[in-house]
Design a protein around this motif. Structure first.
Motif, PDB file in Angstrom:
ATOM      1  N   LEU A  68       0.829  -1.207   0.000  1.00 41.68           N
ATOM      2  CA  LEU A  68       0.000   0.000   0.000  1.00 41.68           C
ATOM      3  C   LEU A  68       0.862   1.255   0.000  1.00 41.68           C
ATOM      4  CD1 LEU A  68      -2.768  -1.075   2.565  1.00 41.68           C
ATOM      5  CD2 LEU A  68      -2.929  -1.020   0.064  1.00 41.68           C
ATOM      6  N   ARG A  69       1.936   1.235   0.784  1.00 44.98           N
ATOM      7  CA  ARG A  69       2.804   2.420   0.832  1.00 44.98           C
ATOM      8  C   ARG A  69       3.559   2.619  -0.478  1.00 44.98           C
ATOM      9  NH1 ARG A  69       3.339   0.701   6.375  1.00 44.98           N
ATOM     10  NH2 ARG A  69       5.132  -0.616   5.860  1.00 44.98           N
ATOM     11  N   ILE A  70       3.981   1.527  -1.112  1.00 43.34           N
ATOM     12  CA  ILE A  70       4.679   1.646  -2.397  1.00 43.34           C
ATOM     13  C   ILE A  70       3.729   2.171  -3.462  1.00 43.34           C
ATOM     14  CG2 ILE A  70       5.838   0.359  -4.230  1.00 43.34           C
ATOM     15  CD1 ILE A  70       7.465   0.813  -1.631  1.00 43.34           C
ATOM     16  N   ALA A  71       2.477   1.714  -3.440  1.00 46.18           N
ATOM     17  CA  ALA A  71       1.484   2.216  -4.400  1.00 46.18           C
ATOM     18  C   ALA A  71       1.279   3.714  -4.219  1.00 46.18           C
ATOM     19  CB  ALA A  71       0.165   1.471  -4.226  1.00 46.18           C
ATOM     20  N   SER A  72       1.233   4.169  -2.963  1.00 46.88           N
ATOM     21  CA  SER A  72       1.088   5.597  -2.688  1.00 46.88           C
ATOM     22  C   SER A  72       2.322   6.369  -3.160  1.00 46.88           C
ATOM     23  CB  SER A  72       0.872   5.811  -1.187  1.00 46.88           C
ATOM     24  OG  SER A  72       0.802   7.181  -0.867  1.00 46.88           O
ATOM     25  N   LEU A  73       3.505   5.774  -2.951  1.00 50.18           N
ATOM     26  CA  LEU A  73       4.742   6.418  -3.390  1.00 50.18           C
ATOM     27  C   LEU A  73       4.775   6.589  -4.902  1.00 50.18           C
ATOM     28  CD1 LEU A  73       7.685   7.373  -2.762  1.00 50.18           C
ATOM     29  CD2 LEU A  73       8.382   4.991  -3.024  1.00 50.18           C
ATOM     30  N   MET A  74       4.288   5.591  -5.626  1.00 52.30           N
ATOM     31  CA  MET A  74       4.327   5.624  -7.089  1.00 52.30           C
ATOM     32  C   MET A  74       3.348   6.635  -7.679  1.00 52.30           C
ATOM     33  SD  MET A  74       6.703   3.795  -8.330  1.00 52.30           S
ATOM     34  CE  MET A  74       7.638   4.454  -6.949  1.00 52.30           C
ATOM     35  N   GLN A  75       2.429   7.137  -6.863  1.00 51.46           N
ATOM     36  CA  GLN A  75       1.520   8.169  -7.336  1.00 51.46           C
ATOM     37  C   GLN A  75       2.169   9.547  -7.302  1.00 51.46           C
ATOM     38  OE1 GLN A  75      -2.017   7.875  -4.978  1.00 51.46           O
ATOM     39  NE2 GLN A  75      -2.565   5.840  -5.752  1.00 51.46           N
ATOM     40  N   GLY A  76       3.326   9.649  -6.600  1.00 47.78           N
ATOM     41  CA  GLY A  76       4.036  10.917  -6.509  1.00 47.78           C
ATOM     42  C   GLY A  76       5.060  11.055  -7.610  1.00 47.78           C
ATOM     43  N   PRO A  77       6.080  11.903  -7.405  1.00 49.12           N
ATOM     44  CA  PRO A  77       7.128  12.110  -8.422  1.00 49.12           C
ATOM     45  C   PRO A  77       7.881  10.820  -8.704  1.00 49.12           C
ATOM     46  CG  PRO A  77       7.209  13.798  -6.704  1.00 49.12           C
ATOM     47  CD  PRO A  77       6.266  12.752  -6.232  1.00 49.12           C
ATOM     48  N   ALA A  78       8.371  10.692  -9.908  1.00 45.65           N
ATOM     49  CA  ALA A  78       9.112   9.496 -10.306  1.00 45.65           C
ATOM     50  C   ALA A  78      10.368   9.354  -9.447  1.00 45.65           C
ATOM     51  CB  ALA A  78       9.502   9.575 -11.784  1.00 45.65           C
ATOM     52  N   LEU A  79      10.672   8.096  -9.079  1.00 40.20           N
ATOM     53  CA  LEU A  79      11.849   7.800  -8.268  1.00 40.20           C
ATOM     54  C   LEU A  79      13.093   7.812  -9.151  1.00 40.20           C
ATOM     55  CD1 LEU A  79      12.068   7.035  -5.241  1.00 40.20           C
ATOM     56  CD2 LEU A  79      12.246   4.654  -5.964  1.00 40.20           C
ATOM     57  N   VAL A  80      14.135   8.524  -8.732  1.00 36.65           N
ATOM     58  CA  VAL A  80      15.366   8.577  -9.516  1.00 36.65           C
ATOM     59  C   VAL A  80      16.492   7.939  -8.729  1.00 36.65           C
ATOM     60  CG1 VAL A  80      14.695  10.625 -10.806  1.00 36.65           C
ATOM     61  CG2 VAL A  80      15.895  10.884  -8.631  1.00 36.65           C
ATOM     62  N   GLU A  81      17.531   7.594  -9.437  1.00 38.14           N
ATOM     63  CA  GLU A  81      18.620   6.826  -8.825  1.00 38.14           C
ATOM     64  C   GLU A  81      19.309   7.561  -7.699  1.00 38.14           C
ATOM     65  OE1 GLU A  81      22.793   4.643 -10.136  1.00 38.14           O
ATOM     66  OE2 GLU A  81      21.310   5.232 -11.642  1.00 38.14           O
ATOM     67  N   ASP A  82      19.494   8.878  -7.853  1.00 40.56           N
ATOM     68  CA  ASP A  82      20.263   9.629  -6.863  1.00 40.56           C
ATOM     69  C   ASP A  82      19.366  10.378  -5.884  1.00 40.56           C
ATOM     70  OD1 ASP A  82      22.795  10.414  -9.291  1.00 40.56           O
ATOM     71  OD2 ASP A  82      22.731   8.810  -7.819  1.00 40.56           O
ATOM     72  N   THR A  83      18.255   9.747  -5.471  1.00 47.11           N
ATOM     73  CA  THR A  83      17.347  10.382  -4.533  1.00 47.11           C
ATOM     74  C   THR A  83      18.044  10.636  -3.211  1.00 47.11           C
ATOM     75  OG1 THR A  83      15.517   9.175  -5.528  1.00 47.11           O
ATOM     76  CG2 THR A  83      15.125  10.163  -3.370  1.00 47.11           C
ATOM     77  N   PRO A  84      18.214  11.893  -2.758  1.00 44.31           N
ATOM     78  CA  PRO A  84      18.947  12.154  -1.527  1.00 44.31           C
ATOM     79  C   PRO A  84      18.249  11.621  -0.301  1.00 44.31           C
ATOM     80  CG  PRO A  84      18.217  14.216  -2.573  1.00 44.31           C
ATOM     81  CD  PRO A  84      17.774  13.090  -3.454  1.00 44.31           C
ATOM     82  N   ALA A  85      16.905  11.445  -0.354  1.00 44.53           N
ATOM     83  CA  ALA A  85      16.156  11.017   0.825  1.00 44.53           C
ATOM     84  C   ALA A  85      16.570   9.651   1.313  1.00 44.53           C
ATOM     85  CB  ALA A  85      14.653  11.023   0.516  1.00 44.53           C
ATOM     86  N   VAL A  86      17.124   8.830   0.459  1.00 51.41           N
ATOM     87  CA  VAL A  86      17.519   7.495   0.881  1.00 51.41           C
ATOM     88  C   VAL A  86      19.028   7.332   0.910  1.00 51.41           C
ATOM     89  CG1 VAL A  86      15.387   6.397   0.151  1.00 51.41           C
ATOM     90  CG2 VAL A  86      17.233   6.659  -1.490  1.00 51.41           C
ATOM     91  N   GLY A  87      19.755   8.434   0.758  1.00 50.84           N
ATOM     92  CA  GLY A  87      21.189   8.418   0.995  1.00 50.84           C
ATOM     93  C   GLY A  87      21.994   7.557   0.051  1.00 50.84           C
ATOM     94  N   ILE A  88      21.647   7.530  -1.227  1.00 50.88           N
ATOM     95  CA  ILE A  88      22.398   6.706  -2.173  1.00 50.88           C
ATOM     96  C   ILE A  88      23.756   7.340  -2.455  1.00 50.88           C
ATOM     97  CG2 ILE A  88      22.440   5.919  -4.576  1.00 50.88           C
ATOM     98  CD1 ILE A  88      19.485   5.565  -4.409  1.00 50.88           C
ATOM     99  N   LEU A  89      24.788   6.538  -2.476  1.00 44.32           N
ATOM    100  CA  LEU A  89      26.122   7.020  -2.825  1.00 44.32           C
ATOM    101  C   LEU A  89      26.292   6.940  -4.328  1.00 44.32           C
ATOM    102  CD1 LEU A  89      28.230   5.284  -0.032  1.00 44.32           C
ATOM    103  CD2 LEU A  89      27.263   7.581  -0.037  1.00 44.32           C
ATOM    104  N   SER A  90      26.496   8.069  -4.964  1.00 47.16           N
ATOM    105  CA  SER A  90      26.611   8.074  -6.424  1.00 47.16           C
ATOM    106  C   SER A  90      28.055   8.087  -6.885  1.00 47.16           C
ATOM    107  CB  SER A  90      25.882   9.298  -6.992  1.00 47.16           C
ATOM    108  OG  SER A  90      26.421  10.479  -6.451  1.00 47.16           O
ATOM    109  N   ARG A  91      28.983   8.043  -5.955  1.00 45.99           N
ATOM    110  CA  ARG A  91      30.381   8.015  -6.351  1.00 45.99           C
ATOM    111  C   ARG A  91      31.077   6.865  -5.635  1.00 45.99           C
ATOM    112  NH1 ARG A  91      33.673   9.898  -2.395  1.00 45.99           N
ATOM    113  NH2 ARG A  91      32.692  10.972  -0.649  1.00 45.99           N
ATOM    114  N   VAL A  92      32.205   6.447  -6.163  1.00 45.05           N
ATOM    115  CA  VAL A  92      32.987   5.372  -5.559  1.00 45.05           C
ATOM    116  C   VAL A  92      34.113   5.990  -4.757  1.00 45.05           C
ATOM    117  CG1 VAL A  92      34.444   3.365  -6.017  1.00 45.05           C
ATOM    118  CG2 VAL A  92      32.448   3.826  -7.450  1.00 45.05           C
TER     119      VAL A  92
END
Length: 306
Positions: free
Chosen positions: A265-289
Protein backbone atom coordinates in the motif's frame (compact mmCIF):
# COMPACT_ATOMS: atom_id res chain seq x y z
CA UNK A 1 28.07 3.39 43.82
CA UNK A 2 31.33 2.50 42.05
CA UNK A 3 29.50 -0.32 40.24
CA UNK A 4 26.87 2.13 39.00
CA UNK A 5 29.53 4.55 37.74
CA UNK A 6 31.36 1.72 35.99
CA UNK A 7 28.21 0.58 34.19
CA UNK A 8 27.32 4.14 33.21
CA UNK A 9 30.80 4.56 31.76
CA UNK A 10 30.38 1.28 29.84
CA UNK A 11 27.03 2.44 28.51
CA UNK A 12 28.60 5.68 27.27
CA UNK A 13 31.45 3.75 25.63
CA UNK A 14 29.33 1.25 23.68
CA UNK A 15 26.95 3.75 22.12
CA UNK A 16 27.19 6.50 19.58
CA UNK A 17 24.71 8.53 17.57
CA UNK A 18 24.56 8.06 13.81
CA UNK A 19 22.32 9.07 10.92
CA UNK A 20 20.73 6.32 8.88
CA UNK A 21 20.71 6.46 5.05
CA UNK A 22 17.11 7.65 5.33
CA UNK A 23 18.09 10.57 7.56
CA UNK A 24 16.81 8.99 10.79
CA UNK A 25 18.85 9.31 14.00
CA UNK A 26 20.15 5.94 15.19
CA UNK A 27 21.87 4.79 18.35
CA UNK A 28 24.74 2.62 17.16
CA UNK A 29 27.66 0.74 18.65
CA UNK A 30 31.10 2.13 17.74
CA UNK A 31 33.08 0.48 14.95
CA UNK A 32 35.11 -1.57 17.44
CA UNK A 33 31.98 -3.50 18.44
CA UNK A 34 30.57 -4.09 14.95
CA UNK A 35 31.93 -7.65 14.94
CA UNK A 36 29.92 -8.41 18.07
CA UNK A 37 26.86 -6.94 16.38
CA UNK A 38 27.26 -9.32 13.43
CA UNK A 39 27.56 -12.34 15.74
CA UNK A 40 24.57 -11.28 17.86
CA UNK A 41 22.33 -10.62 14.86
CA UNK A 42 23.36 -13.97 13.34
CA UNK A 43 22.29 -15.68 16.57
CA UNK A 44 19.02 -13.74 16.53
CA UNK A 45 18.36 -14.83 12.94
CA UNK A 46 19.12 -18.48 13.69
CA UNK A 47 16.83 -18.37 16.72
CA UNK A 48 14.02 -17.18 14.44
CA UNK A 49 14.74 -20.01 11.99
CA UNK A 50 14.83 -22.68 14.69
CA UNK A 51 11.48 -21.58 16.11
CA UNK A 52 9.74 -21.29 12.71
CA UNK A 53 7.70 -24.28 11.53
CA UNK A 54 9.43 -26.48 8.95
CA UNK A 55 7.91 -26.94 5.49
CA UNK A 56 6.86 -30.49 4.59
CA UNK A 57 9.22 -32.46 2.39
CA UNK A 58 8.60 -31.83 -1.28
CA UNK A 59 7.59 -34.51 -3.76
CA UNK A 60 7.83 -34.76 -7.55
CA UNK A 61 6.79 -31.48 -9.22
CA UNK A 62 6.99 -29.60 -5.91
CA UNK A 63 10.71 -30.35 -5.69
CA UNK A 64 11.25 -29.04 -9.21
CA UNK A 65 9.34 -25.86 -8.33
CA UNK A 66 11.46 -25.42 -5.21
CA UNK A 67 14.69 -25.73 -7.19
CA UNK A 68 13.44 -23.25 -9.78
CA UNK A 69 12.59 -20.83 -6.96
CA UNK A 70 16.12 -21.22 -5.56
CA UNK A 71 17.57 -20.30 -8.95
CA UNK A 72 15.36 -17.22 -9.15
CA UNK A 73 16.63 -16.09 -5.76
CA UNK A 74 20.20 -16.62 -6.99
CA UNK A 75 19.70 -14.61 -10.17
CA UNK A 76 17.77 -11.76 -8.55
CA UNK A 77 20.15 -11.67 -5.59
CA UNK A 78 23.22 -11.40 -7.82
CA UNK A 79 21.70 -8.52 -9.77
CA UNK A 80 20.71 -6.63 -6.61
CA UNK A 81 23.97 -7.35 -4.78
CA UNK A 82 26.11 -6.03 -7.63
CA UNK A 83 24.06 -2.82 -7.66
CA UNK A 84 24.09 -2.46 -3.87
CA UNK A 85 27.89 -2.68 -3.69
CA UNK A 86 28.15 0.05 -6.32
CA UNK A 87 25.58 2.27 -4.60
CA UNK A 88 27.11 1.83 -1.13
CA UNK A 89 30.86 1.44 -1.60
CA UNK A 90 31.39 1.26 2.18
CA UNK A 91 29.67 -2.14 2.27
CA UNK A 92 33.00 -3.75 1.33
CA UNK A 93 34.32 -2.58 4.68
CA UNK A 94 31.48 -4.35 6.52
CA UNK A 95 31.19 -7.74 4.77
CA UNK A 96 32.64 -9.25 1.56
CA UNK A 97 29.39 -10.33 -0.10
CA UNK A 98 25.67 -10.89 0.33
CA UNK A 99 24.77 -14.51 1.00
CA UNK A 100 21.28 -15.66 0.00
CA UNK A 101 19.71 -18.70 1.66
CA UNK A 102 16.35 -20.37 1.04
CA UNK A 103 15.15 -21.90 4.30
CA UNK A 104 12.66 -24.78 4.22
CA UNK A 105 10.10 -23.04 6.43
CA UNK A 106 6.34 -23.37 6.07
CA UNK A 107 5.18 -19.76 6.35
CA UNK A 108 6.23 -16.89 4.12
CA UNK A 109 8.94 -14.79 5.70
CA UNK A 110 12.43 -13.35 5.47
CA UNK A 111 15.29 -12.67 7.84
CA UNK A 112 18.82 -11.30 7.71
CA UNK A 113 21.90 -10.56 9.75
CA UNK A 114 24.45 -7.75 9.90
CA UNK A 115 27.01 -10.07 8.26
CA UNK A 116 25.18 -9.83 4.91
CA UNK A 117 23.08 -13.01 5.13
CA UNK A 118 19.57 -12.83 3.64
CA UNK A 119 17.19 -15.72 4.29
CA UNK A 120 13.97 -16.23 2.34
CA UNK A 121 11.46 -18.74 3.74
CA UNK A 122 10.16 -21.45 1.43
CA UNK A 123 6.61 -20.21 2.06
CA UNK A 124 7.37 -17.12 -0.04
CA UNK A 125 7.30 -19.33 -3.16
CA UNK A 126 3.67 -20.13 -2.48
CA UNK A 127 2.81 -16.42 -2.73
CA UNK A 128 3.54 -16.80 -6.47
CA UNK A 129 5.33 -13.45 -6.76
CA UNK A 130 6.59 -12.26 -10.15
CA UNK A 131 10.26 -11.32 -10.45
CA UNK A 132 9.77 -7.60 -9.71
CA UNK A 133 7.80 -8.29 -6.52
CA UNK A 134 10.22 -11.00 -5.42
CA UNK A 135 13.12 -8.61 -6.09
CA UNK A 136 11.40 -6.08 -3.80
CA UNK A 137 11.24 -8.70 -1.03
CA UNK A 138 14.98 -9.33 -1.41
CA UNK A 139 15.85 -5.63 -1.70
CA UNK A 140 13.85 -4.69 1.39
CA UNK A 141 15.64 -7.32 3.48
CA UNK A 142 19.03 -6.31 2.04
CA UNK A 143 18.38 -2.72 3.01
CA UNK A 144 17.72 -3.65 6.62
CA UNK A 145 21.39 -4.68 6.52
CA UNK A 146 22.60 -1.68 4.51
CA UNK A 147 20.78 0.79 6.78
CA UNK A 148 22.35 -0.74 9.90
CA UNK A 149 19.06 -1.85 11.45
CA UNK A 150 20.63 -4.98 12.95
CA UNK A 151 23.41 -2.92 14.53
CA UNK A 152 20.76 -0.56 15.89
CA UNK A 153 18.79 -3.46 17.39
CA UNK A 154 21.87 -4.96 19.02
CA UNK A 155 22.82 -1.59 20.52
CA UNK A 156 19.29 -1.23 21.91
CA UNK A 157 19.61 -4.64 23.56
CA UNK A 158 22.97 -3.65 25.09
CA UNK A 159 21.58 -0.38 26.43
CA UNK A 160 18.57 -2.06 28.01
CA UNK A 161 20.72 -4.79 29.56
CA UNK A 162 23.09 -2.22 31.07
CA UNK A 163 20.18 -0.11 32.34
CA UNK A 164 18.59 -3.17 33.95
CA UNK A 165 21.82 -4.01 35.76
CA UNK A 166 22.11 -0.42 37.00
CA UNK A 167 18.58 0.47 38.06
CA UNK A 168 16.95 -2.76 39.20
CA UNK A 169 19.48 -3.41 41.99
CA UNK A 170 19.30 0.27 43.00
CA UNK A 171 15.52 0.06 43.23
CA UNK A 172 15.94 -3.19 45.19
CA UNK A 173 13.35 -4.89 42.97
CA UNK A 174 15.07 -8.19 43.53
CA UNK A 175 14.38 -7.87 47.27
CA UNK A 176 10.72 -7.11 46.61
CA UNK A 177 10.43 -10.35 44.69
CA UNK A 178 12.38 -12.17 47.36
CA UNK A 179 10.00 -10.93 50.07
CA UNK A 180 7.24 -13.07 48.63
CA UNK A 181 9.31 -16.21 49.22
CA UNK A 182 10.08 -17.96 52.48
CA UNK A 183 11.46 -15.81 55.29
CA UNK A 184 14.56 -17.99 55.40
CA UNK A 185 15.75 -16.88 51.98
CA UNK A 186 19.47 -16.30 52.13
CA UNK A 187 21.38 -13.28 50.85
CA UNK A 188 22.81 -15.42 48.05
CA UNK A 189 19.39 -16.45 46.79
CA UNK A 190 18.26 -12.82 47.00
CA UNK A 191 21.16 -11.80 44.77
CA UNK A 192 20.31 -14.59 42.35
CA UNK A 193 16.69 -13.47 42.28
CA UNK A 194 17.77 -9.89 41.59
CA UNK A 195 20.00 -11.02 38.71
CA UNK A 196 17.22 -13.18 37.27
CA UNK A 197 14.73 -10.31 37.43
CA UNK A 198 17.25 -7.99 35.75
CA UNK A 199 17.84 -10.52 32.96
CA UNK A 200 14.14 -11.05 32.32
CA UNK A 201 13.47 -7.31 32.42
CA UNK A 202 16.31 -6.53 30.01
CA UNK A 203 15.17 -9.19 27.53
CA UNK A 204 11.54 -8.06 27.64
CA UNK A 205 12.50 -4.38 27.51
CA UNK A 206 14.77 -4.80 24.50
CA UNK A 207 12.04 -6.69 22.63
CA UNK A 208 9.52 -3.93 23.32
CA UNK A 209 11.87 -1.17 22.15
CA UNK A 210 12.88 -3.12 19.04
CA UNK A 211 9.20 -3.72 18.21
CA UNK A 212 8.60 0.04 18.49
CA UNK A 213 11.49 0.72 16.10
CA UNK A 214 10.35 -1.90 13.59
CA UNK A 215 7.75 0.22 11.68
CA UNK A 216 10.30 3.01 11.12
CA UNK A 217 12.93 0.52 10.00
CA UNK A 218 10.52 -1.16 7.58
CA UNK A 219 9.55 2.16 5.99
CA UNK A 220 13.18 3.15 5.60
CA UNK A 221 14.04 -0.25 4.07
CA UNK A 222 11.08 0.10 1.66
CA UNK A 223 12.25 3.48 0.34
CA UNK A 224 15.83 2.27 -0.01
CA UNK A 225 14.62 -0.92 -1.71
CA UNK A 226 12.76 1.04 -4.36
CA UNK A 227 15.87 3.09 -5.11
CA UNK A 228 17.99 -0.06 -5.28
CA UNK A 229 15.49 -1.61 -7.69
CA UNK A 230 15.48 1.53 -9.84
CA UNK A 231 19.29 1.51 -9.99
CA UNK A 232 19.21 -2.19 -10.93
CA UNK A 233 16.89 -1.50 -13.87
CA UNK A 234 13.40 -2.20 -12.52
CA UNK A 235 10.54 0.18 -13.15
CA UNK A 236 8.93 1.33 -9.91
CA UNK A 237 5.41 1.19 -11.34
CA UNK A 238 5.96 -2.39 -12.47
CA UNK A 239 7.16 -3.32 -8.98
CA UNK A 240 4.12 -1.65 -7.45
CA UNK A 241 1.70 -3.33 -9.87
CA UNK A 242 3.15 -6.77 -9.21
CA UNK A 243 3.04 -6.27 -5.47
CA UNK A 244 -0.62 -5.27 -5.71
CA UNK A 245 -1.29 -8.51 -7.57
CA UNK A 246 -0.45 -10.40 -4.36
CA UNK A 247 -3.14 -13.01 -3.82
CA UNK A 248 -6.00 -12.18 -1.39
CA UNK A 249 -5.35 -12.49 2.32
CA UNK A 250 -5.97 -15.85 3.95
CA UNK A 251 -7.16 -16.57 7.47
CA UNK A 252 -4.40 -16.67 10.09
CA UNK A 253 -1.92 -15.21 7.65
CA UNK A 254 1.71 -14.97 8.74
CA UNK A 255 2.67 -11.64 10.32
CA UNK A 256 5.40 -11.18 7.71
CA UNK A 257 2.87 -11.44 4.85
CA UNK A 258 0.63 -8.87 6.55
CA UNK A 259 3.67 -6.57 6.76
CA UNK A 260 4.32 -7.13 3.04
CA UNK A 261 0.73 -6.10 2.24
CA UNK A 262 1.24 -2.90 4.22
CA UNK A 263 4.42 -2.24 2.25
CA UNK A 264 2.43 -2.77 -0.95
CA UNK A 265 0.00 0.00 0.00
CA UNK A 266 2.80 2.42 0.83
CA UNK A 267 4.68 1.65 -2.40
CA UNK A 268 1.48 2.22 -4.40
CA UNK A 269 1.09 5.60 -2.69
CA UNK A 270 4.74 6.42 -3.39
CA UNK A 271 4.33 5.62 -7.09
CA UNK A 272 1.52 8.17 -7.34
CA UNK A 273 4.04 10.92 -6.51
CA UNK A 274 7.13 12.11 -8.42
CA UNK A 275 9.11 9.50 -10.31
CA UNK A 276 11.85 7.80 -8.27
CA UNK A 277 15.37 8.58 -9.52
CA UNK A 278 18.62 6.83 -8.82
CA UNK A 279 20.26 9.63 -6.86
CA UNK A 280 17.35 10.38 -4.53
CA UNK A 281 18.95 12.15 -1.53
CA UNK A 282 16.16 11.02 0.82
CA UNK A 283 17.52 7.49 0.88
CA UNK A 284 21.19 8.42 1.00
CA UNK A 285 22.40 6.71 -2.17
CA UNK A 286 26.12 7.02 -2.82
CA UNK A 287 26.61 8.07 -6.42
CA UNK A 288 30.38 8.02 -6.35
CA UNK A 289 32.99 5.37 -5.56
CA UNK A 290 35.29 6.14 -2.65
CA UNK A 291 39.02 6.19 -3.46
CA UNK A 292 40.89 2.98 -2.80
CA UNK A 293 37.84 0.71 -3.04
CA UNK A 294 37.84 -1.86 -5.83
CA UNK A 295 34.86 -2.53 -8.07
CA UNK A 296 36.06 -6.09 -8.63
CA UNK A 297 33.33 -7.44 -6.36
CA UNK A 298 32.98 -11.07 -5.21
CA UNK A 299 29.83 -12.80 -6.45
CA UNK A 300 26.85 -13.29 -4.14
CA UNK A 301 26.07 -16.83 -3.08
CA UNK A 302 23.03 -18.99 -2.48
CA UNK A 303 23.63 -21.65 0.12
CA UNK A 304 21.81 -24.96 0.43
CA UNK A 305 18.38 -24.76 2.08
CA UNK A 306 18.70 -24.11 5.82
Amino acid sequence: MSRVLLLLLLQFFVTACATSPGGRTQVMAPAALQGFSAVYSEFDMNLLLVTAADAPSCVAAECLADRAFDQRILALGRRLADTAFRQHADLQLRFPRFEFIVADKLDAGAASSAAGTVVIFRGVRRLELDDAALAFVLAREMNHIIAGHHDENVTTSILVAVAAQIFLPVLNIGSLFSATTAAATTAASSTATSSAVASVASFAGSRVLRANDRPLQVREAEAMAMSLLAAAGWDGHEVSDQLQALRPALQEEAEWTTELRESTLRIASLMQGPALVEDTPAVGILSRVEPGLSLDLPPPMVSKPF
